[in-house]
Design a protein around this motif. Sequence first.
Motif, PDB file in Angstrom:
ATOM      1  N   GLU A   9       0.829  -1.226   0.000  1.00 10.09           N
ATOM      2  CA  GLU A   9       0.000   0.000   0.000  1.00 10.09           C
ATOM      3  C   GLU A   9       0.850   1.256   0.000  1.00 10.09           C
ATOM      4  O   GLU A   9       0.556   2.224   0.703  1.00 10.09           O
ATOM      5  N   ALA A  10       1.921   1.239  -0.811  1.00 14.87           N
ATOM      6  CA  ALA A  10       2.863   2.363  -0.781  1.00 14.87           C
ATOM      7  C   ALA A  10       2.276   3.574  -1.485  1.00 14.87           C
ATOM      8  O   ALA A  10       1.847   3.487  -2.630  1.00 14.87           O
ATOM      9  N   THR A  11       2.220   4.677  -0.754  1.00 16.55           N
ATOM     10  CA  THR A  11       1.817   5.948  -1.362  1.00 16.55           C
ATOM     11  C   THR A  11       2.923   6.963  -1.096  1.00 16.55           C
ATOM     12  O   THR A  11       3.279   7.189   0.060  1.00 16.55           O
ATOM     13  N   PHE A  12       3.462   7.518  -2.149  1.00 14.15           N
ATOM     14  CA  PHE A  12       4.586   8.457  -1.992  1.00 14.15           C
ATOM     15  C   PHE A  12       4.315   9.728  -2.776  1.00 14.15           C
ATOM     16  O   PHE A  12       3.658   9.694  -3.812  1.00 14.15           O
ATOM     17  N   ALA A  13       4.862  10.869  -2.254  1.00 15.19           N
ATOM     18  CA  ALA A  13       4.725  12.132  -2.986  1.00 15.19           C
ATOM     19  C   ALA A  13       6.100  12.784  -3.071  1.00 15.19           C
ATOM     20  O   ALA A  13       7.008  12.431  -2.319  1.00 15.19           O
ATOM     21  N   TRP A  14       6.240  13.746  -3.962  1.00 18.15           N
ATOM     22  CA  TRP A  14       7.538  14.427  -4.076  1.00 18.15           C
ATOM     23  C   TRP A  14       7.733  15.417  -2.945  1.00 18.15           C
ATOM     24  O   TRP A  14       8.829  15.692  -2.537  1.00 18.15           O
ATOM     25  N   GLU A  15       6.612  16.005  -2.464  1.00 16.99           N
ATOM     26  CA  GLU A  15       6.737  16.931  -1.346  1.00 16.99           C
ATOM     27  C   GLU A  15       5.787  16.492  -0.250  1.00 16.99           C
ATOM     28  O   GLU A  15       4.777  15.865  -0.510  1.00 16.99           O
ATOM     29  N   GLN A  16       6.110  16.873   0.989  1.00 14.42           N
ATOM     30  CA  GLN A  16       5.402  16.355   2.162  1.00 14.42           C
ATOM     31  C   GLN A  16       3.882  16.503   2.020  1.00 14.42           C
ATOM     32  O   GLN A  16       3.141  15.612   2.366  1.00 14.42           O
ATOM     33  N   ASP A  17       3.435  17.667   1.511  1.00 14.15           N
ATOM     34  CA  ASP A  17       1.974  17.811   1.408  1.00 14.15           C
ATOM     35  C   ASP A  17       1.555  18.006  -0.041  1.00 14.15           C
ATOM     36  O   ASP A  17       0.561  18.618  -0.335  1.00 14.15           O
ATOM     37  N   GLY A  18       2.377  17.476  -0.959  1.00  9.36           N
ATOM     38  CA  GLY A  18       2.033  17.588  -2.379  1.00  9.36           C
ATOM     39  C   GLY A  18       1.092  16.459  -2.769  1.00  9.36           C
ATOM     40  O   GLY A  18       0.635  15.677  -1.946  1.00  9.36           O
ATOM     41  N   LYS A  24       6.125   6.152 -13.788  1.00  7.54           N
ATOM     42  CA  LYS A  24       7.106   5.057 -13.832  1.00  7.54           C
ATOM     43  C   LYS A  24       8.373   5.452 -13.086  1.00  7.54           C
ATOM     44  O   LYS A  24       8.866   4.715 -12.233  1.00  7.54           O
ATOM     45  N   SER A  25       8.892   6.653 -13.404  1.00  7.16           N
ATOM     46  CA  SER A  25      10.133   7.074 -12.739  1.00  7.16           C
ATOM     47  C   SER A  25       9.906   7.326 -11.251  1.00  7.16           C
ATOM     48  O   SER A  25      10.798   7.098 -10.438  1.00  7.16           O
ATOM     49  N   SER A  26       8.695   7.776 -10.900  1.00  6.95           N
ATOM     50  CA  SER A  26       8.400   8.007  -9.479  1.00  6.95           C
ATOM     51  C   SER A  26       8.458   6.706  -8.707  1.00  6.95           C
ATOM     52  O   SER A  26       8.911   6.658  -7.564  1.00  6.95           O
ATOM     53  N   LEU A  27       7.989   5.636  -9.354  1.00 10.86           N
ATOM     54  CA  LEU A  27       8.014   4.330  -8.704  1.00 10.86           C
ATOM     55  C   LEU A  27       9.461   3.955  -8.368  1.00 10.86           C
ATOM     56  O   LEU A  27       9.768   3.501  -7.260  1.00 10.86           O
ATOM     57  N   VAL A  28      10.325   4.188  -9.342  1.00 13.67           N
ATOM     58  CA  VAL A  28      11.748   3.895  -9.144  1.00 13.67           C
ATOM     59  C   VAL A  28      12.306   4.754  -8.009  1.00 13.67           C
ATOM     60  O   VAL A  28      12.982   4.264  -7.098  1.00 13.67           O
ATOM     61  N   SER A  29      11.971   6.065  -8.044  1.00 12.53           N
ATOM     62  CA  SER A  29      12.488   6.973  -7.014  1.00 12.53           C
ATOM     63  C   SER A  29      12.013   6.560  -5.634  1.00 12.53           C
ATOM     64  O   SER A  29      12.743   6.662  -4.654  1.00 12.53           O
ATOM     65  N   ALA A  30      10.780   6.092  -5.563  1.00 11.65           N
ATOM     66  CA  ALA A  30      10.255   5.673  -4.262  1.00 11.65           C
ATOM     67  C   ALA A  30      11.060   4.494  -3.736  1.00 11.65           C
ATOM     68  O   ALA A  30      11.402   4.437  -2.552  1.00 11.65           O
ATOM     69  N   MET A  31      11.398   3.555  -4.625  1.00 10.82           N
ATOM     70  CA  MET A  31      12.211   2.416  -4.194  1.00 10.82           C
ATOM     71  C   MET A  31      13.576   2.870  -3.670  1.00 10.82           C
ATOM     72  O   MET A  31      14.128   2.299  -2.748  1.00 10.82           O
ATOM     73  N   LEU A  32      14.103   3.907  -4.306  1.00 10.62           N
ATOM     74  CA  LEU A  32      15.435   4.383  -3.898  1.00 10.62           C
ATOM     75  C   LEU A  32      15.360   5.255  -2.649  1.00 10.62           C
ATOM     76  O   LEU A  32      16.371   5.734  -2.164  1.00 10.62           O
ATOM     77  N   GLY A  33      14.143   5.515  -2.176  1.00  7.20           N
ATOM     78  CA  GLY A  33      14.002   6.321  -0.968  1.00  7.20           C
ATOM     79  C   GLY A  33      14.163   7.799  -1.209  1.00  7.20           C
ATOM     80  O   GLY A  33      14.520   8.546  -0.313  1.00  7.20           O
ATOM     81  N   GLU A  34      13.906   8.236  -2.436  1.00  9.47           N
ATOM     82  CA  GLU A  34      14.095   9.655  -2.751  1.00  9.47           C
ATOM     83  C   GLU A  34      12.814  10.454  -2.517  1.00  9.47           C
ATOM     84  O   GLU A  34      12.804  11.653  -2.705  1.00  9.47           O
ATOM     85  N   MET A  35      11.706   9.788  -2.198  1.00  7.83           N
ATOM     86  CA  MET A  35      10.441  10.515  -2.105  1.00  7.83           C
ATOM     87  C   MET A  35       9.918  10.559  -0.676  1.00  7.83           C
ATOM     88  O   MET A  35      10.371   9.817   0.184  1.00  7.83           O
ATOM     89  N   GLU A  36       8.923  11.446  -0.465  1.00  2.18           N
ATOM     90  CA  GLU A  36       8.346  11.585   0.873  1.00  2.18           C
ATOM     91  C   GLU A  36       7.261  10.517   1.037  1.00  2.18           C
ATOM     92  O   GLU A  36       6.363  10.397   0.202  1.00  2.18           O
ATOM     93  N   ASN A  37       7.355   9.790   2.133  1.00  4.13           N
ATOM     94  CA  ASN A  37       6.385   8.717   2.349  1.00  4.13           C
ATOM     95  C   ASN A  37       5.088   9.290   2.919  1.00  4.13           C
ATOM     96  O   ASN A  37       5.105  10.076   3.848  1.00  4.13           O
ATOM     97  N   ILE A  38       3.967   8.901   2.346  1.00  9.15           N
ATOM     98  CA  ILE A  38       2.684   9.346   2.911  1.00  9.15           C
ATOM     99  C   ILE A  38       2.050   8.215   3.706  1.00  9.15           C
ATOM    100  O   ILE A  38       1.631   8.390   4.830  1.00  9.15           O
ATOM    101  N   LYS A  39       2.005   7.018   3.095  1.00 11.57           N
ATOM    102  CA  LYS A  39       1.626   5.856   3.918  1.00 11.57           C
ATOM    103  C   LYS A  39       2.208   4.597   3.298  1.00 11.57           C
ATOM    104  O   LYS A  39       2.724   4.615   2.181  1.00 11.57           O
ATOM    105  N   GLY A  40       2.102   3.480   4.012  1.00  5.34           N
ATOM    106  CA  GLY A  40       2.620   2.218   3.505  1.00  5.34           C
ATOM    107  C   GLY A  40       4.137   2.162   3.587  1.00  5.34           C
ATOM    108  O   GLY A  40       4.776   3.071   4.110  1.00  5.34           O
TER     109      GLY A  40
END
Length: 1553
Positions: free
Chosen positions: A654-663, A690-706
């Motif tokens: 249930e991974a949900t990630f955003a580029w900015e904390q409240d974006g 697609k690239s966001s998915l990759v960035s999330a795996m690399l830990g480059e994005m802000e986690n919202i949940k999951g």
Amino acid sequence: MSAALEEFCGSIFWNASYLTRPDADLPVCFQQTVLVWVPLGFFWILAPWQLLPMCKSRAKKSSVTKLYIIKQVLATLLMLTAVAELALAFVEDTEQDPLPAVQYTNPSLYIATWLLVLLIHDARRFCLCRDSGILFCFWTLSLLCGILPFQSLLRRALQAPISDVPRFVLFFISYGLQLLLFIVSGFSDIAPETKEITKKNPEVTASFLSSITFEWYTSMVFKGYRKPLEIEDIWELKGEDKIQAIYTVWEKNMKTAVRKAQAELEKRKHKKRHQKADPDHGNNMSKAQSQDILVLEEKQPKRKKKGDKGDSGPRKDLPRGWLVKTLCKTFWQNLLLSVAFKLVHDGLVFVSPQLLKLLIAFVSDEESFAWQGYLYTILLFLTALIQSLCLQQYFSLCFQLGIKVRASLIAAIYKKALTMSSATRKESTVGETVNLMSADAQRFMDMANFIHQLWSSPLQIILSIVFLWGELGPSVLAGIAVMVLLIPLNAFLVAKSKTIQVRNMKNKDERMKIMSEILNGIKILKLFAWEPSFEKRVNEIRARELKNLVNFSYLQSISIFVFTCAPFLVSLASFAVYVLVDENNILDAQKAFTAISLFNVLRFPMAMLPLVLSSLVQTNVSTVRLERYLGGEDLDSSAIHHNPIAGSAVLFSEATFAWEQDGNAAIRDVTLDIAPGSLVAVVGAVGSGKSSLVSAMLGEMENIKGHINIQGSLAYVPQQAWIQNATLKDNILFGSELDEARYQQVIKACALLPDLELLPAGDQTEIGEKGINLSGGQKQRVSLARAVYSNADIYVLDDPLSAVDAHVGKYLFKHVLGPKGLLQKKTRILVTHSISFLPQVDNIVVLVAGAVSEHGSYSTLLANRGAFAQFLNLYGRQEEDASDKNTTAAALPGDEEQDDEDIEPIVEESLDDVVTMTLKREASIRQREFKGAGSLPISTNSWKKAQEESHKKLKGQQLIEKEAVETGKVKFSMYLRYLHAVGLWYSFWVAVGYVGQYAAFVGTNLWLSAWTNDAERYLNQTYPVEQRDLRIGVFGALGLLQALFLLFATLLSARGAMQASRVMHQQLLSNILRVPMSFFDTTPTGRIVNRFAKDIFTIDETIPMSFRSWLSCFMAIISTLLMISLATPFFALIIIPLSIFYYFVLRFYVSTSRQLRRLDSVTRSPIYSHFGETVSGLSVIRAYGHQQRFLKQNESTMDINQKSVHSWVVSNRWLAIRLEFVGSLVVVFSALLAVISKGTLEGGIVGLSVSSALNVTQTLNWLVRMSSELETNIVAVERVHEYTKVKNEAPWVTEKRPPRGWPSKGEIQFVDYKVRYRPELELVLQGISCNIAGTEKVGVVGRTGAGKSSLTNCLFRVLEAAGGSIIIDDVDIATIGLHDLRQNLTIIPQDPVLFTGTLRMNLDPFDQYTDEEVWKALELAHLKTYVQDLPEGLLHLVSEGGENLSVGQRQLVCLARAVLRKAKILILDEATAAVDLETDNLIQTTIRSKFADCTVLTIAHRLHTIMDSNRVMVLQAGRIVEYDSPEELLKKQGTFSAMAKDAGIVNTETTML
């Protein structure tokens, strides 16, 4: 007190009458008590600390050295003398009356002291530096105090027989031994085991004397004099100066400071919340008021947002004020020490004027005793000496502080960049961050050098005023008022010149923009013969620039005028007021010269204070920026787990990630399980995440949940390959160990073997910044190879196949990524757009708007008929088209490669970038050379050779610089050349002006000294009024004359400098436009641009300033020496040895210093480029987890720079201390000679001579600074001159002009024509003979490198014939001028080059044609409608490089140029990839209709375009192999038909246009 002491000694303690006689002496008791106890007291207070190393038993003792033994023996002997003296006392005591107590106590004290000395010598063996500073100071003190008893014993012995022989002898033995110990302790004591450390850095083991005089540095200066220093020659830093040591402390302090600041911030927020929540309560405000406050509070952040380019929401209020605290806490020792040194120095500054006053009183007073004069002289010398030692230590500390502050800031910024969250990263671009590093950290460094002026300047000003008040009373205020009034005047001048500078920067930018365009489009200018028009444009801008420049120089002259008048006006005002206020005030020598030397003291702090304050304001801005950056949020990778879960490599829950904390969430509720060893493809439309998915795996994005769970190590291939500036091999190894077999396997699989053969040094080729010398596909393959080599468990591949050609893509998939590739056992997550590989993957994930819409294998998804099936339909078609296109384009890729070499990639932003790009490029080359010099292990000789070959071209600049540096002879001719450019008359009159100024200066001072002597002459009479007015009047007139001479000289020199600038730029420009093309092929554009930017700037602004300052320093010194010699003629003899010493010191220093400066700039750019590289490759570095390695690399790069800066700082101190010693000697001798010739001199002249001498030290320092600056800058003249001497191409117009209307028929004959690119290369055309009839259409074809493009170059004589000739309409083209030839031929070039300016200028730069003709040409080029729709029509501004037109439109503009020319011969060098088929069609149609009656030569890359020509010429390896009509050639089974088959052409009809 004195009674007790008298009993203790058994004689009188003090009697003043001892001093009031010519052979003054001190009472014996005083000598035995005070003079013995002062040094011993000093020693006993400080010495016990020296024993501490003995207590730390862990340390190992270093071995015994000769010096150590000598010291111990001498100390033992001393102890024996003391024991003997004590024994003597006991022996004498038994014989007669009891001796006074002092005879027992002193020897006992001495015994204890010498024991302690023995112990200290031993204790110091535990330390690296075995010499004790405290001991050295003790020996000095003891010897100084011992001089008095020494001389009195000697005098007594000479007058009468010695009463107490044993004690007399013992005293002299003990004094001699102390002297020996003093001398011995001046040498550095180096143990054999520390020899190695000493080689690396002698500072560590240097003795105290060597440290305070920087003697340990001398060997470096000698080395620098003998040969230019390289970075290897420079000594290592001390342990505590290395970045790691500094940064560890700094980081610890920073963390606590930030924590505190954050707590305060919370408090502030809390308070605000209270106020907001509860407006009435406790505020005592009405509701309305508090509402206002709220509104205001809300408004402010908004305003700030605008200023700070859209800060992200929640970070309006930052933890503040921690940076300065951290700095103070980290460097407090340095700060305290420098405060101590500065205080001593500032105190001593005011002692000299007082001593001067005493000295003048001594000379004026007949009654005074000679010994007083000698005492004052010695004291003057000692003050000067201590003052300069303190000052140099203080400066040394300040500069060290500056270096360390800069270093710790850069290290902190670097570390921050590695851990920064993406939101914080978005706030500042790479450029801005590099700016933080270069500009802001540099500001802190500059500030640290002068930080103490903040308290020292006011202190000095107050003290000066107090002492001046004592001399002249309230009339001082007049002088100070003048000083204060001059400040706003200066400020006004500065502001005015700033506006001029800003205006001029615009001109400079514009000129540089045009210059870089000219250099990038030089080929077009030559082919069209347009150079004169562009030369005119540049010269117009240059004229404006020079006009501003001369105004700026005039303003500068006025401000120099004001500055020179200042000291004189101040003294004039004070003295005039003093004399006029009261009849009885008579100006005597003591008052006048003490006041003058105090005013001189006052000038420096007055000038410094405003500078320091403005610098403080700038630093404040930097503080805020740095705090904002360093206080930003760090990356939070808590959502990435690493738990072992069986059967799953990557698990999204249930991974949900955003580029900015409240974006907005970029990926939503993704739940995926990827099995180990599977190949998963991620597909989706553009922007589906697609690239966001990759960035999330690399830990480059802000986690919202999951969360995401990853097992094992990662390797990552980004969409845009990130290449480091290192060798190709290093890029692939990426810090891992080399395993040759695996490395070869990887290179083969990634299709890099063919590329390695092309690169000049194989895998040891240095890759430039951002992979500048690799093509896009090569970069991508290197990036892939890096990942494969790293041998990780999980591979995240973000569309790695997009940048490579289709067939390479297939190869890579088969050998690396696919089911049979190298990575078959690994988990692979492949983001791709390419449909063709999908059937072969295990699993496909389809993303739509950030969520997984479906996933499964290829067949299941096709059957589902969902989003994936649509996606396939959409992309499948395109892919087929693309692959078709690719094959046609792939047939002829070579031609671009050949051109790549001379096109410098230039970022089209502002001119600065052009220069920085090229500078960076050169920096990377320099860095390479300087690594090659020994710090890198070089595997084979062949590589070195290859490297040398590949850098021959780029090394040019390096070699040039060295030549310019080495020779002394060249230098002088350079100065002459510059003066010649200024104009000999100008130079002569400027020199006359300066001589006049200093003549008046000497006059003013002599007049003042005569004026002060009036005080003696009219001792007890009233001072005549007219005499007084005469004195004031002439004094004023002479001063004014001095200033006017200076004004005359500076204004003239401003005109002259402008003259020189104009001449030199003109020569440079006209020559660069006339050099042959081959010069531009072998010289990087950046280097030429640099001549126009940096070197011309130096000639414009820096050299005139340096010349002026040098002249005035030189004249000031000459005039000072002259005045001293006038007072005491014997001084002339002393000048000679002093000036010889001075000259040598100067010569040695200048060569070392210049090289150190260069090393500093060479080693500084790698810091910034490495940083820029790191920031752009952050995600890669983090993905591989290589942060530590990069931190280490940054540390080592910085240490290299630190050590060169450190060395430079020390070299300055080394010089300054030696020069100040020369200065002190000048003071001493001028005072000494005055004392010796006391009877013959007046007070005034002595005052004059000594006060000038006191001022000489600073000027001596300046002279060296100026000489070295001038010598560094004059190189610019040489560099510019070098490019004005490059050989030109043939003249533009010759005696022999072609007939009017030539060529009328358009016949071309090649007669056995041979040509080569450069004399040292092979022939490109090997003897071509053919005839082309008038109006014939000829196509020229051939594989890459067959010599097609060379053919055009020959027709335009860009290349001159090596044999044979070309004849056009019976005229041999080699016999006429280039412009006559080029204006009568027309070319439509390969790459459409446009210049900044109007559209009209681009078509017709000389305004030869009417507007109707231009419009007609545009109509024929199918551009008329487009241009008519533009608001400005023909005056539409084309941006740099034609950026605001499409590529097709640019090509059509080039066509319009050709149409407008209406020449009889048209050469069409066909555009390779630039043109779409439609534009191509338009061009072909126009050419067929409009140029029907012209001879047309088409150089074809696609055969379709020439199938309808009359004849086709097939070239192969520089020879014509076939030449006939296309139909005939197709029938013959030759080269042409083979090429046609490849292109899919069977007969002439199937032209696929």
